[in-house]
Motif scaffolding. Structure first.
Motif, short mmCIF file in Angstrom:
data_model
loop_
_atom_site.label_atom_id
_atom_site.label_comp_id
_atom_site.label_asym_id
_atom_site.label_seq_id
_atom_site.Cartn_x
_atom_site.Cartn_y
_atom_site.Cartn_z
N LEU A 45 5.01 17.13 -3.78
CA LEU A 45 6.32 17.36 -3.16
C LEU A 45 7.44 17.58 -4.16
CD1 LEU A 45 5.97 14.61 -0.43
CD2 LEU A 45 6.04 17.08 -0.03
N GLY A 46 7.14 17.49 -5.45
CA GLY A 46 8.19 17.65 -6.45
C GLY A 46 9.17 16.50 -6.48
N LEU A 47 8.81 15.35 -5.92
CA LEU A 47 9.70 14.18 -5.90
C LEU A 47 9.43 13.29 -7.11
CD1 LEU A 47 9.70 12.87 -2.21
CD2 LEU A 47 11.66 13.69 -3.51
N GLU A 48 10.46 13.02 -7.87
CA GLU A 48 10.39 12.06 -8.98
C GLU A 48 11.03 10.78 -8.49
OE1 GLU A 48 9.12 12.10 -12.01
OE2 GLU A 48 8.51 14.19 -12.10
N MET A 49 10.24 9.72 -8.41
CA MET A 49 10.82 8.46 -7.95
C MET A 49 10.02 7.28 -8.43
SD MET A 49 9.81 8.73 -3.91
CE MET A 49 11.27 7.81 -3.55
N HIS A 50 10.63 6.12 -8.30
CA HIS A 50 9.97 4.86 -8.64
C HIS A 50 9.70 4.11 -7.35
CE1 HIS A 50 10.53 5.12 -12.98
NE2 HIS A 50 11.68 5.68 -12.70
N THR A 51 8.62 3.39 -7.32
CA THR A 51 8.35 2.55 -6.16
C THR A 51 9.23 1.31 -6.26
OG1 THR A 51 6.49 1.52 -7.29
CG2 THR A 51 6.00 3.40 -5.86
N ARG A 52 9.55 0.74 -5.10
CA ARG A 52 10.46 -0.40 -5.04
C ARG A 52 9.74 -1.70 -4.68
NH1 ARG A 52 15.84 0.85 -4.14
NH2 ARG A 52 15.96 -0.90 -2.69
N GLY A 53 8.43 -1.68 -4.67
CA GLY A 53 7.68 -2.88 -4.37
C GLY A 53 6.48 -2.58 -3.49
N LEU A 54 5.61 -3.56 -3.40
CA LEU A 54 4.38 -3.44 -2.62
C LEU A 54 4.64 -3.83 -1.17
CD1 LEU A 54 1.26 -3.10 -2.60
CD2 LEU A 54 1.14 -5.55 -3.09
N LEU A 55 4.12 -3.03 -0.24
CA LEU A 55 4.21 -3.35 1.17
C LEU A 55 2.88 -3.83 1.74
CD1 LEU A 55 6.36 -0.29 2.35
CD2 LEU A 55 7.15 -2.63 1.87
N VAL A 56 1.79 -3.13 1.38
CA VAL A 56 0.48 -3.42 1.98
C VAL A 56 -0.63 -3.20 0.97
CG1 VAL A 56 -1.20 -2.71 3.75
CG2 VAL A 56 1.24 -2.70 4.29
N VAL A 57 -1.64 -4.08 1.02
CA VAL A 57 -2.93 -3.83 0.39
C VAL A 57 -3.96 -4.02 1.50
CG1 VAL A 57 -4.66 -4.56 -1.30
CG2 VAL A 57 -2.23 -4.69 -1.87
N ASP A 58 -4.82 -3.05 1.68
CA ASP A 58 -5.86 -3.11 2.71
C ASP A 58 -7.20 -2.84 2.05
OD1 ASP A 58 -7.24 -3.13 5.15
OD2 ASP A 58 -6.48 -1.17 5.79
N TRP A 59 -8.15 -3.77 2.25
CA TRP A 59 -9.51 -3.51 1.82
C TRP A 59 -10.18 -2.74 2.95
CZ3 TRP A 59 -14.33 -5.06 3.85
CH2 TRP A 59 -15.42 -4.62 3.10
N VAL A 60 -10.66 -1.54 2.63
CA VAL A 60 -11.30 -0.67 3.61
C VAL A 60 -12.80 -0.68 3.31
CG1 VAL A 60 -11.40 1.67 4.54
CG2 VAL A 60 -9.22 0.75 3.67
N PRO A 61 -13.63 -1.12 4.28
CA PRO A 61 -15.07 -1.19 4.03
C PRO A 61 -15.69 0.20 3.95
CG PRO A 61 -14.62 -1.73 6.31
CD PRO A 61 -13.28 -1.57 5.63
N PRO A 62 -16.93 0.28 3.48
CA PRO A 62 -17.62 1.57 3.47
C PRO A 62 -17.63 2.19 4.87
CG PRO A 62 -18.92 -0.10 2.35
CD PRO A 62 -17.78 -0.82 3.01
N HIS A 63 -17.44 3.49 4.90
CA HIS A 63 -17.49 4.21 6.17
C HIS A 63 -17.92 5.65 5.90
CE1 HIS A 63 -13.42 4.66 4.54
NE2 HIS A 63 -13.37 5.83 5.14
#
Length: 171
Positions: free
Chosen positions: A77-95
């Motif tokens: 997208l041509g966007l230069e930015m920094h993340t401001r923190g973590l919202l979610v971590v999801d462990w996704v099983p094999p599928h």
């Protein structure tokens, strides 16, 4: 002959490298929730799979998740930015054909109206990008992403990151 020790640096390094080679590898996805001043959320339509997505993508080897998200935003997208923190971590099983993965969602903050109005895909991976009201964005997102999306919005509201196991909160 026993296990090597750090007293023999060469043997110790070989021993650790062998152990590292046997460890499981995880795929890592890193997406970002980006809003505009009106509270609309950025969603993207990838051309290589059905359904809309949050901006972001897969981490490369030895790439930190937040750096992967920033790289993907820049490339797609041509966007230069920094993340401001973590919202979610999801462990996704094999599928299907896929091994398990860790899926991260970061807070990308608020972009200006001018930035929001000028968003265009910068590479062939994306067909389009749109700023939509949260409920409208939810209607377009892939079903598998919805629990993470909902958890990310909840985390934005209360400031508490979420850990999910296959889209379900861990209590």
């Amino acid at each position: 002959m026993g296990t090597p020790t750090p007293d023999d640096p060469e043997a110790w390094a070989a021993y650790l490298a062998e152990g590292n080679a046997r460890q499981a590898r995880k795929r890592v996805a890193a997406d970002v929730v980006i809003k505009d001043p009106a509270g609309r959320i950025l969603v993207v339509n990838p051309g290589y799979k059905p359904g809309w997505d949050l901006p972001g993508g897969m981490a490369e080897a030895n790439e930190a998740p937040e750096m992967a998200a920033r790289r993907e935003l820049r490339e797609e997208l041509g966007l230069e930015m920094h993340t401001r923190g973590l919202l979610v971590v999801d462990w996704v099983p094999p599928h299907g054909p896929w091994d398990d993965q860790l899926a991260f969602i970061f807070d990308g903050g608020v972009i200006s109206v001018d930035q929001a109005n000028s968003l265009l895909p910068h590479d062939a991976e994306l067909i389009e990008a749109a700023m939509l009201a949260p409920a409208d964005a939810r209607q377009l997102l892939r079903t598998r992403l919805l629990p993470r999306y909902d958890a990310a919005l909840a985390a934005l509201n209360d400031g508490q990151p979420r850990y999910l196991n296959d889209g379900r909160p861990i209590s």
